[in-house]
Enzyme design. Sequence first.
Site, PDB file in Angstrom:
ATOM      1  N   ALA A   1       3.508   6.833   2.754  1.00  0.00           N
ATOM      2  CA  ALA A   1       3.765   5.979   4.206  1.00  0.00           C
ATOM      3  C   ALA A   1       2.749   5.422   4.330  1.00  0.00           C
ATOM      4  O   ALA A   1       1.345   6.149   3.930  1.00  0.00           O
ATOM      5  CB  ALA A   1       4.759   6.740   5.290  1.00  0.00           C
ATOM      6  N   ASP A   2       2.680   4.045   4.631  1.00  0.00           N
ATOM      7  CA  ASP A   2       1.733   3.420   5.567  1.00  0.00           C
ATOM      8  C   ASP A   2       1.174   3.067   7.100  1.00  0.00           C
ATOM      9  O   ASP A   2       2.649   2.583   6.739  1.00  0.00           O
ATOM     10  CB  ASP A   2       1.025   2.820   4.240  1.00  0.00           C
ATOM     11  CG  ASP A   2      -0.946   2.342   4.746  1.00  0.00           C
ATOM     12  OD1 ASP A   2      -1.677   3.381   4.111  1.00  0.00           O
ATOM     13  OD2 ASP A   2      -1.230   1.545   4.220  1.00  0.00           O
ATOM     14  N   THR A   3       0.002   2.945   7.500  1.00  0.00           N
ATOM     15  CA  THR A   3       0.638   2.753   8.784  1.00  0.00           C
ATOM     16  C   THR A   3      -0.496   1.420   8.922  1.00  0.00           C
ATOM     17  O   THR A   3      -2.049   2.106   8.752  1.00  0.00           O
ATOM     18  CB  THR A   3       0.514   3.310   9.739  1.00  0.00           C
ATOM     19  OG1 THR A   3       1.802   4.182   9.342  1.00  0.00           O
ATOM     20  CG2 THR A   3       0.416   2.647  10.777  1.00  0.00           C
TER      21      THR A   3
ATOM     22  N   THR B   1       0.892  -1.247   0.294  1.00  0.00           N
ATOM     23  CA  THR B   1       0.494  -0.058  -0.572  1.00  0.00           C
ATOM     24  C   THR B   1       0.668   1.590   0.368  1.00  0.00           C
ATOM     25  O   THR B   1       0.486   2.049  -0.305  1.00  0.00           O
ATOM     26  CB  THR B   1      -1.312  -0.089   0.961  1.00  0.00           C
ATOM     27  OG1 THR B   1      -0.349  -0.363   2.679  1.00  0.00           O
ATOM     28  CG2 THR B   1      -2.032  -1.073   1.037  1.00  0.00           C
TER      29      THR B   1
END
Length: 207
Positions: free
Chosen positions: A86-88, A61
């Site tokens: 970024a992805d969390t 993602t």
Amino acid sequence: MSDATLAADPPRLYLASASPRRRELLLQIGLTHTVLRVPAPPGEDEPQHPGEAACDYVRRTARDKAERGQAWLHSQQLPDLPLLAADTTVIVDGIVLGKPADRADALRMLAALSGREHEVHTAVALCHQGRLREDVSITRVRMRALEQAELQRYCDSGEPYGKAGAYGIQGLAGAFVSHIAGSYTGVMGLPLYETAALLRSAGIAVP
């Protein structure tokens, strides 16, 4: 370096994220930037593929966000600067918890985290000079047992919404966390150690 100095400096990269936390973290290490507001495609919160590991999911993602941002950057003929995305995500019992859809969803997620340990995975992707670099931070977080009334009050605050796992460690939920092993800034949404390492590997100076 003061905020005024940072504001006067030209941007050094694009941040393909609307997250105010990620913006604050970049400024914390002296990285001036421009927020790139890429039009979101339908179904942006793509579900985890069958059999896809959580770490692979969050990498994918973040990579997709970076590649989509790079394509949009070129389509708009904007100056060519490094682009960071970024992805969390939060994982408990092997289940990925994204952003809550509503109050009931937030309460469900928080109840699943109460009194237990979970993992927070944050992937970072950097597009620069035709190359994509990526890394992922994995942090173990333990929450104390939470009473239902506490969960209700927390949802009343509005803080759970727009956050993976329905909490923000830098806010009121910081009082829920009894232990952390890993990157605090990774739990916030942008692991600074990994981010700085990616930038340096691309030849970008980090103050």
